[in-house]
Enzyme design. Structure first.
Site, short mmCIF file in Angstrom:
data_model
loop_
_atom_site.label_atom_id
_atom_site.label_comp_id
_atom_site.label_asym_id
_atom_site.label_seq_id
_atom_site.Cartn_x
_atom_site.Cartn_y
_atom_site.Cartn_z
CG ASP A 351 -1.94 -1.16 1.06
OD1 ASP A 351 -2.80 -1.07 0.18
OD2 ASP A 351 -1.81 -2.15 1.78
CB THR A 352 2.04 3.02 -2.36
OG1 THR A 352 2.88 1.91 -2.04
CG2 THR A 352 2.90 4.17 -2.84
CB VAL A 353 -0.45 7.88 -0.95
CG1 VAL A 353 -1.40 7.23 0.04
CG2 VAL A 353 0.74 8.50 -0.22
CB SER A 370 4.89 3.46 0.16
OG SER A 370 4.40 2.18 0.47
CG MET A 433 -2.45 2.35 -4.35
SD MET A 433 -3.01 0.63 -4.38
CE MET A 433 -3.20 0.29 -2.66
#
Length: 540
Positions: A351-353, A370, A433
């Protein structure tokens, strides 16, 4: 007028920010309106996301930047990846009988130092127009006064509640009273507000030195972790050169090693002669060729990608057209490419932005930030309110592997960001992401834009596939695919031998992608936001 599957692109004549939470986009747009630069806006959005989207990113995570300076035309790369602690060695793990870096807990939480804050401060020193404290105002307010729980955040908390249970500081924040918060309620992270205030007051030293750093180091020592005050003080962000390739009339910049950005350029090189624009949009060839390109490029990633300060990464060769011509012979037009012919590892779970920002002067920031897994390591560092990442789980404990653990080393990173140019003018700011899915999503989105004439919102909303596994029980060559692809395409892919996981119409696991495209004639900023997220493109 065309019927769309969802919202139209956001159009704005001056500035634009897009990311996976609308309030974070709004924080960035507010900074642009106040005279801030694209970098100021990206910092504001990134910091807000560290509060609003705690399952996806954190002050305790890593980040990588591509920055376009409109005045000089330059594209600069900034590496804000955390480094392994001085105590982090393969022998440390062997002495404890560990064959791999754990996914959760104090070990991955403290094996590498958080890098993102160093990146904020380095980028701000070079390109900021407003005080850093102004950029952090929205994030501080949301942490101090409370932030809304979206249905997505509530769902992710529920899905990992059992994994967070061993970490009391984390459950106190996100499972108040031992229950999953209801969508529409408010959470507060007062400790994170104080940490952000320290950064606002003292910049980099407010996090890597002084009270916050002492608290992080003391927490690590008390729990049997690895990083120390000296490791934190030594963390820096490093400027470097981006990598660049071409696809049709696009010049595309991606982040270099230790990130996997080269795979996007390699995949585009592999499929360029196949003239996808002459094939059916969302047809079987559209998917079949891209999936095989992914398999080949990821094989190269898993063999070679590592921290270039510690390993010889043959980046120039892997992104060359000549190398793609050599590797293209592996692609079979009629049948799926068996995994054992070009093995690759890793996992799609992560998960990441991503934040895209363009200001009124045409400067752009492409920022990926992230924690790696959902809530990272699961560990919150005492009363700092900082959720610590688990990116170090990507280290290999085989000393012969290029990505093996060593003190001061940055692990292989799935994080990537992109900037695209057409006719020597900025055209796209795009990212997503999705861990190992990120290059696959870049690939699909750019093909949608360039080969099939989609606008940015259509390109992001188009049905998506991801090749690989989300868990250890899945075969590594599983092809996950959304049901909005034509039924004939899905059936033909199965006939060609692809091992399909048939998703529903929409699946959040297909990633959150966001982007801005600049109209070459009018200069209009056209922003798109992935409906699989809580995001929005906001401009002025």
């Amino acid at each position: 007028m065309r019927i769309r599957t969802g919202r139209p692109p956001t159009l704005a004549p001056r500035g634009m920010v897009t990311c996976p939470h609308s309030l974070a986009s709004a924080a960035g747009a507010d900074v642009l309106r106040a005279g801030g630069s694209a970098v100021d806006a990206a910092i504001a959005a990134s910091a807000a996301l560290a509060v609003l989207y705690p399952h996806m990113t954190s002050v305790g995570g890593d980040a990588f930047w591509l920055i376009h300076d409109a005045r000089t035309g330059a594209v600069r790369y900034l590496d804000a990846g955390g480094r392994a602690a001085a105590a982090g060695s393969i022998d440390w793990f062997r002495a404890r009988g560990l064959a791999e870096v754990p996914y959760r807990g104090i070990v991955p939480a403290t094996l590498t130092t958080p890098g993102a804050v160093a990146g904020w401060c380095e980028a701000h020193a070079a390109y900021g127009r407003l005080p850093l404290a102004r950029n952090l105002e929205a994030a501080i307010a949301y942490a101090r006064d409370g932030f809304p729980v979206t249905s997505r955040l509530a769902g992710w908390i529920a899905s990992v509640a059992a994994e967070l249970a061993p970490y009391p500081e984390t459950t106190a924040l996100f499972l108040p009273g031992g229950t999953v918060p209801r969508a529409g309620t408010t959470l507060v992270n007062a400790g994170l507000a104080r940490t952000l205030e320290a950064i606002a007051d003292r910049g980099r030293a407010g996090f890597y030195e002084g009270e916050v750093a002492d608290a992080l180091a003391a927490f690590a020592a008390a729990r049997g972790g690895l990083f120390t005050a000296a490791d934190l003080k030594g963390q820096t962000a490093r400027w470097g050169e981006p990598i660049v390739g071409t696809y049709r009339d696009l010049t595309l910049y991606e982040t270099p090693a230790p990130t996997q950005g080269f795979t996007v350029l390699e995949m585009l090189n592999l499929v360029e002669p196949m003239e996808l624009h002459r094939r059916e949009f969302l047809g079987p060839d559209h998917v079949h060729f891209l999936v095989q390109a992914k398999q080949i490029a990821y094989h190269d990633r898993d063999r070679h990608l590592a921290d270039p300060a510690f390993a010889d990464v043959p980046m120039a060769r892997m992104i060359s057209k000549a190398y793609a011509a050599e590797r293209r012979g592996l692609i079979d037009p009629a049948r799926a490419l068996p995994w054992d012919r070009v093995p690759s590892y890793g996992s799609l779970a992560g998960d990441t932005v991503f934040i895209a920002a363009v200001d009124a002067d045409g400067n752009a920031a492409s920022l990926i930030h992230s924690l790696y897994g959902v809530f990272g390591s699961g560990v919150t560092a005492g009363d700092t309110g900082v959720v610590l990442q688990n990116r170090s789980a990507y280290f290999n404990l085989d000393p012969a592997h290029p990505n093996c653990l060593a003190p001061g080393k940055t692990p292989l990173h799935t994080l990537i960001a992109s900037l695209g140019f057409r006719n020597d003018r900025l055209w796209s700011v795009l990212g997503c992401m999705g861990a190992d899915g990120q290059p696959q999503i870049h690939l699909q989105t750019y093909v949608n834009l360039l080969d099939f004439g989609c606008d940015i919102q259509e390109a992001l909303e188009a049905p998506r596939w991801l090749s690989g596994r989300f868990g250890l029980t899945e075969p590594r060559d599983t092809l996950h695919i959304e049901a909005r692809f034509p039924a004939a395409t899905i059936d033909e892919l199965a006939r060609r031998g692809h091992l399909l996981d048939r998703w529903g119409d929409w699946n959040e696991l297909a990633g959150h992608a966001h982007g801005i495209v600049i109209d070459p004639l009018s200069g209009m900023r056209c922003g798109g936001s992935d409906p699989r997220s809580d995001g929005a493109a906001i401009g002025y």
